[in-house]
Design a protein around this motif. Structure first.
Motif, mmCIF file in Angstrom:
data_model
loop_
_atom_site.group_PDB
_atom_site.id
_atom_site.type_symbol
_atom_site.label_atom_id
_atom_site.label_comp_id
_atom_site.label_asym_id
_atom_site.label_seq_id
_atom_site.Cartn_x
_atom_site.Cartn_y
_atom_site.Cartn_z
ATOM 1 N N THR A 74 -4.534 -5.261 14.016
ATOM 2 C CA THR A 74 -3.741 -5.277 12.785
ATOM 3 C C THR A 74 -4.379 -6.197 11.750
ATOM 4 O O THR A 74 -4.468 -5.849 10.572
ATOM 5 C CB THR A 74 -2.299 -5.728 13.077
ATOM 6 O OG1 THR A 74 -1.727 -4.846 14.046
ATOM 7 C CG2 THR A 74 -1.448 -5.726 11.821
ATOM 8 N N THR B 20 10.063 -3.486 3.298
ATOM 9 C CA THR B 20 8.790 -3.849 2.686
ATOM 10 C C THR B 20 8.962 -4.262 1.231
ATOM 11 O O THR B 20 8.334 -5.212 0.779
ATOM 12 C CB THR B 20 7.800 -2.674 2.787
ATOM 13 O OG1 THR B 20 7.675 -2.315 4.166
ATOM 14 C CG2 THR B 20 6.435 -3.034 2.248
ATOM 15 N N SER C 89 2.383 -1.379 0.886
ATOM 16 C CA SER C 89 3.114 -0.141 1.146
ATOM 17 C C SER C 89 3.809 -0.257 2.499
ATOM 18 O O SER C 89 3.504 -1.151 3.300
ATOM 19 C CB SER C 89 2.156 1.055 1.154
ATOM 20 O OG SER C 89 1.303 0.983 2.283
ATOM 21 N N GLU C 90 4.711 0.647 2.737
ATOM 22 C CA GLU C 90 5.418 0.684 4.020
ATOM 23 C C GLU C 90 4.423 0.836 5.173
ATOM 24 O O GLU C 90 4.561 0.200 6.217
ATOM 25 C CB GLU C 90 6.434 1.827 4.026
ATOM 26 C CG GLU C 90 7.244 1.953 5.294
ATOM 27 C CD GLU C 90 8.252 0.820 5.510
ATOM 28 O OE1 GLU C 90 8.591 0.574 6.685
ATOM 29 O OE2 GLU C 90 8.686 0.192 4.538
ATOM 30 N N SER C 91 3.399 1.655 4.994
ATOM 31 C CA SER C 91 2.434 1.877 6.075
ATOM 32 C C SER C 91 1.538 0.654 6.306
ATOM 33 O O SER C 91 1.023 0.468 7.400
ATOM 34 C CB SER C 91 1.578 3.109 5.787
ATOM 35 O OG SER C 91 0.805 2.918 4.625
ATOM 36 N N GLU C 92 1.367 -0.182 5.295
ATOM 37 C CA GLU C 92 0.525 -1.368 5.450
ATOM 38 C C GLU C 92 1.261 -2.533 6.099
ATOM 39 O O GLU C 92 0.699 -3.259 6.901
ATOM 40 C CB GLU C 92 -0.002 -1.831 4.088
ATOM 41 C CG GLU C 92 -0.994 -0.884 3.476
ATOM 42 C CD GLU C 92 -1.323 -1.260 2.046
ATOM 43 O OE1 GLU C 92 -2.502 -1.135 1.698
ATOM 44 O OE2 GLU C 92 -0.411 -1.653 1.291
ATOM 45 N N GLY D 108 5.176 -2.510 6.577
ATOM 46 C CA GLY D 108 6.339 -2.028 7.310
ATOM 47 C C GLY D 108 7.547 -2.935 7.191
ATOM 48 O O GLY D 108 7.442 -4.114 6.893
#
Length: 99
Positions: free
Chosen positions: A35, A69, A79-82, A84
């Motif tokens: 991560t 987020t 972003s949400e994907s980065e 969460g």
């Protein structure tokens, strides 16, 4: 996260990390190293001074909150994907990420 302090990250994320490990992911110390590599240097720097907008936190119970987020205030946008959303619970005298 911004300082890549694996011991602290794994302590705070302990319950969620254990759940992920039980579902087939590796141990926290291995998965969060990956991560860390996915976060840009600018994002890591921003996370060192990031704060949470309490008005955007969803209080589920007195001992459980959801931090979306968009509640994270930092010098860069995540972003949400980065990053969460995170669910935190008050357990045994401390706040931990549980989901």
């Amino acid at each position: 996260m911004g300082r890549e302090d694996i011991a602290t990250v794994c302590e705070v994320a302990g319950p969620a990390a254990k759940q992920a490990e039980d579902q087939g992911f590796g141990p926290c110390t291995s998965t969060f190293v990956v991560t860390f590599q996915m976060i840009s240097p600018a994002q890591k720097k921003a996370l060192r001074t990031a704060t949470v907008d309490p008005q955007r936190v969803d209080v589920l119970t007195l001992a459980k909150v959801e931090i979306p987020t968009d509640a994270i205030r930092a010098s860069v946008t995540f972003s949400e994907s980065e990053l969460g959303s995170s669910t935190l619970e008050y357990l045994e005298g401390n706040w931990y990420i549980t989901d």
